[in-house]
Design an enzyme around this catalytic site. Sequence first.
Site, PDB file in Angstrom:
ATOM      1  N   LYS A  18       0.838  -1.199   0.000  1.00  0.00           N
ATOM      2  CA  LYS A  18       0.000   0.000   0.000  1.00  0.00           C
ATOM      3  C   LYS A  18       0.872   1.249   0.000  1.00  0.00           C
ATOM      4  O   LYS A  18       1.562   1.518   0.967  1.00  0.00           O
ATOM      5  CB  LYS A  18      -0.910   0.056   1.227  1.00  0.00           C
ATOM      6  CG  LYS A  18      -1.926   1.207   1.094  1.00  0.00           C
ATOM      7  CD  LYS A  18      -2.594   1.581   2.402  1.00  0.00           C
ATOM      8  CE  LYS A  18      -1.866   2.619   3.184  1.00  0.00           C
ATOM      9  NZ  LYS A  18      -1.844   3.974   2.580  1.00  0.00           N
ATOM     10  N   GLY A  67       6.937   4.446   8.495  1.00  0.00           N
ATOM     11  CA  GLY A  67       6.032   5.562   8.759  1.00  0.00           C
ATOM     12  C   GLY A  67       6.229   6.080  10.170  1.00  0.00           C
ATOM     13  O   GLY A  67       7.327   5.983  10.722  1.00  0.00           O
ATOM     14  N   SER A  68       5.152   6.580  10.751  1.00  0.00           N
ATOM     15  CA  SER A  68       5.283   7.243  12.043  1.00  0.00           C
ATOM     16  C   SER A  68       5.398   6.243  13.186  1.00  0.00           C
ATOM     17  O   SER A  68       4.909   5.112  13.096  1.00  0.00           O
ATOM     18  CB  SER A  68       4.078   8.147  12.285  1.00  0.00           C
ATOM     19  OG  SER A  68       2.933   7.355  12.544  1.00  0.00           O
ATOM     20  N   THR A  69       6.033   6.671  14.258  1.00  0.00           N
ATOM     21  CA  THR A  69       6.168   5.831  15.444  1.00  0.00           C
ATOM     22  C   THR A  69       4.794   5.518  16.032  1.00  0.00           C
ATOM     23  O   THR A  69       4.547   4.398  16.495  1.00  0.00           O
ATOM     24  CB  THR A  69       7.074   6.530  16.474  1.00  0.00           C
ATOM     25  OG1 THR A  69       8.418   6.522  15.963  1.00  0.00           O
ATOM     26  CG2 THR A  69       7.060   5.824  17.807  1.00  0.00           C
ATOM     27  N   GLU A  70       3.887   6.481  15.965  1.00  0.00           N
ATOM     28  CA  GLU A  70       2.552   6.268  16.503  1.00  0.00           C
ATOM     29  C   GLU A  70       1.849   5.093  15.801  1.00  0.00           C
ATOM     30  O   GLU A  70       1.313   4.192  16.446  1.00  0.00           O
ATOM     31  CB  GLU A  70       1.756   7.567  16.321  1.00  0.00           C
ATOM     32  CG  GLU A  70       0.417   7.574  16.968  1.00  0.00           C
ATOM     33  CD  GLU A  70      -0.438   8.728  16.458  1.00  0.00           C
ATOM     34  OE1 GLU A  70       0.106   9.678  15.867  1.00  0.00           O
ATOM     35  OE2 GLU A  70      -1.659   8.667  16.636  1.00  0.00           O
ATOM     36  N   GLY A 124       3.334   2.832  14.024  1.00  0.00           N
ATOM     37  CA  GLY A 124       4.156   1.645  14.275  1.00  0.00           C
ATOM     38  C   GLY A 124       3.751   0.939  15.558  1.00  0.00           C
ATOM     39  O   GLY A 124       3.663  -0.293  15.614  1.00  0.00           O
ATOM     40  N   GLU A 143      10.051   0.629  10.471  1.00  0.00           N
ATOM     41  CA  GLU A 143      11.050   1.682  10.286  1.00  0.00           C
ATOM     42  C   GLU A 143      10.315   2.988  10.520  1.00  0.00           C
ATOM     43  O   GLU A 143       9.495   3.400   9.708  1.00  0.00           O
ATOM     44  CB  GLU A 143      11.658   1.583   8.877  1.00  0.00           C
ATOM     45  CG  GLU A 143      13.011   2.236   8.776  1.00  0.00           C
ATOM     46  CD  GLU A 143      12.903   3.687   8.414  1.00  0.00           C
ATOM     47  OE1 GLU A 143      12.757   4.511   9.357  1.00  0.00           O
ATOM     48  OE2 GLU A 143      12.932   4.004   7.235  1.00  0.00           O
ATOM     49  N   CYS A 196      13.060  10.472   7.659  1.00  0.00           N
ATOM     50  CA  CYS A 196      12.991   9.983   9.028  1.00  0.00           C
ATOM     51  C   CYS A 196      14.349  10.044   9.718  1.00  0.00           C
ATOM     52  O   CYS A 196      14.435  10.210  10.922  1.00  0.00           O
ATOM     53  CB  CYS A 196      12.440   8.562   9.061  1.00  0.00           C
ATOM     54  SG  CYS A 196      13.178   7.504   7.820  1.00  0.00           S
ATOM     55  N   GLU A 243       9.555  14.916  16.312  1.00  0.00           N
ATOM     56  CA  GLU A 243       9.923  14.868  14.907  1.00  0.00           C
ATOM     57  C   GLU A 243       9.071  15.876  14.133  1.00  0.00           C
ATOM     58  O   GLU A 243       7.846  15.792  14.142  1.00  0.00           O
ATOM     59  CB  GLU A 243       9.688  13.458  14.358  1.00  0.00           C
ATOM     60  CG  GLU A 243      10.166  13.304  12.933  1.00  0.00           C
ATOM     61  CD  GLU A 243      10.041  11.870  12.419  1.00  0.00           C
ATOM     62  OE1 GLU A 243       9.017  11.239  12.683  1.00  0.00           O
ATOM     63  OE2 GLU A 243      10.981  11.414  11.743  1.00  0.00           O
TER      64      GLU A 243
END
Lengths: 483, 290
Positions: A185, A237-240, A242, A259, A293, A390
């Site tokens: 995606k 993508g974002s840590t959130e 993730g 990542e 990132c 970030e």
Amino acid sequence: MSPRFDYAPAPESTAVVDIAPSYDLFINGEFTAPLSERTFATINPATEEKLSQVAAAGADDVDRAVKAARRAYTRVWGPMPGAERAKYLYRIARILAERSREFAVLETLDNGKPIKESRDVDVPTAAAHFFYHAGWADKLEYAGLGAAPAPLGVVGQVIPWNFPLLMLAWKIAPALATGNTVVLKPAETTPLTALLFADVCRQADLPPGVVNIVTGAGETGQALVEHPDIDKIAFTGSTEVGKQIARSVAGTDKRVTLELGGKAANVVFDDAPIDQAVEGIVNGIFFNQGHVCCAGSRLLVQESVAEEVVHRLQRRLQTLRLGDPLDKNTDIGAINSQAQLDRITELTAAGEAEGATRWSPPCELPDRGFWFAPTVFTDVSQAHRIAREEIFGPVLSVLTFRTPEEAVARANNTTYGLSAGVWTEKGSRILWMADKLRAGVVWANTFNRFDPTSPFGGYAESGYGREGGRHGLAAYVTAEGTH
Amino acid sequence: MATRLEVKKTYKLYVGGKFPRSESGRTYEVTSARGAFLANAAWGSRKDVRDAVTAARSAQPGWAGATAYNRGQVLYRVAEIMEGRREQFVAEVAASEGVTKPRATTIVDAAIDRWVWWAGWTDKIAQVLGNLNPVAGPYFNVSAPEPTGVIGIVAPQRSSLLGLVSVVAPVIAAGNSCVVLTSEQRPLPAITLSEVLATSDVPGGVVNVVTGPTAELAPWLAAHRDVDGIDLTGCAGADGVDATALEVAAADNLKRVLRPAADEPDWGTTDLERLRIFTETKTVWHPKGL
């Protein structure tokens, strides 16, 4: 101040790309209308003009794609000898290189990044990724991952908008080389190069179902991650998000690599070659509008040279050219979306409100599109949001230190751990710093270098797993006979 | 002649190189596999777990900073000291696991040999898991594994010694420190192993051992923000433990998670899986030039 030259406009022609008014989903080797009957627009962030209307895959569409991938895995791709898989990947690498100009222009149109970056970095590195991994396909027993590493099956991959084609290559190349099939995606704001990649798969005669592209937003990604017949998830993508993925796969057998975000320290010592360091700082945070990132978003500069470094940095920033991403002279392109621009605006306002000093070079922003001038904050404290969160934009926070120990403590004072930079002429100090910095990639006297042979990925809340190199293969095979 | 009364051991926790009782003052009765009273073990608390994490965190950089050669010697020393306590381990394993003395002897021997195996790994991990990467440009580029940091270990429930050694040794061989929740019903060999570690030059805090109910303690460990990874092996067969909930809690700071197998393995063999999960690959670039 150095003289500022006027440049004649040098726009890259868009004649090389042919964007369809609408795109369906790429499932089982063909474009197919979404069962969801939903679509969304993708725009050029530099002009806000609509480029195309793209299908939004629903859960049923994701299910179709996973089924196609499973069939292709079981019947074709899984049983295929590695040497044959390799040849498909070599074909893809060659076609990407042949069509590089088309991909570069399309990437810049959909993403907003300067054409010189899509042309010189994104597309060639993507082709290199396929070429490198092609060679692994029939050599996996030499990869140090056990005597007979086996593929996992069907891989769900969700990629970000900052390097759309390159992230696709980072995901698809190792998955295919190791014998897995893929449902990928692309990001909602940058689906077009992934859809053009579908045409590369067609030209390469890749068997149907080996690669499936399902476009959509977060809920499409969620449907993919939660699909019961996915064996492995690879997410950038974002840590959130993730963390949401890590929670949603709890208790299943799904493997995951993540990542995620970063807040990299770029540490400049007083003996560093200042001009080179300034170039590295600029490349570290203003490459790709800071939508990186691993961006060097925290400059840690030794107190004795802080004033000089900031002065030379500001002088250098006045020569950066912001504007039309298609112009070959452009250094800073458009911010990828209104939402991202809002986030950058909000965080930089917080930086000012919390007492940091804001500076930008004189810089005219185009009337239309999403733009943000290169920005440097000084008088930043470790507690400020702009030093901790970030920003994912062209915004640098400058902090100072006195001793190497303090530099390490400050650099590591973050929940992230993706990358770090060190600038010094002293070899022993480089190696000492490289040992102490808690980050998956350490660039010493350079920054933002990427290569298919070089593993990339984070410590701590920057995620887990590596992409690239021998280490990246481990994410896509069973090792040690433990599974 | 009067028979001499045996001096019995008090089984306590092992935290920061010391043997404290649980701060809660609680204990629970540990019985043999046949139901005979063996000891009152410490019933660890949330605070004991947190103290153990603090000790593990402060010990970790020093342990990781020791040379791999030195770590190897220390782990080999563990095997040496265990060998000297062989009879005691055999008796405890036989009582805890309900196996015959010959079977217990085999288990203890395997546990000692496992330390020897891992002792030999410390200075080879970077060679086997590391890499020089031929990037397409004038750069030196090298990848090497580093310890993840503080690892929480839910130790196997059945295999009170061999299983325990099999999960702890690779974690510390790689330079991590750890907090171990022992087998709930069979905690005694773990405490005796702690006494071995305390006299084997393993720095205090590198291994911390907490006894008590797994279902009560594991959630504190899984949710602790200063724990970098968690091995959930011991959730298999543990009373009232929800491994999925632990994995969800672990996601709050993206701990590296080793999921439990449906059934506890038999520990007859070993592999590098724990080394891979509980190390981080760092890649360093530097330009080449005149």
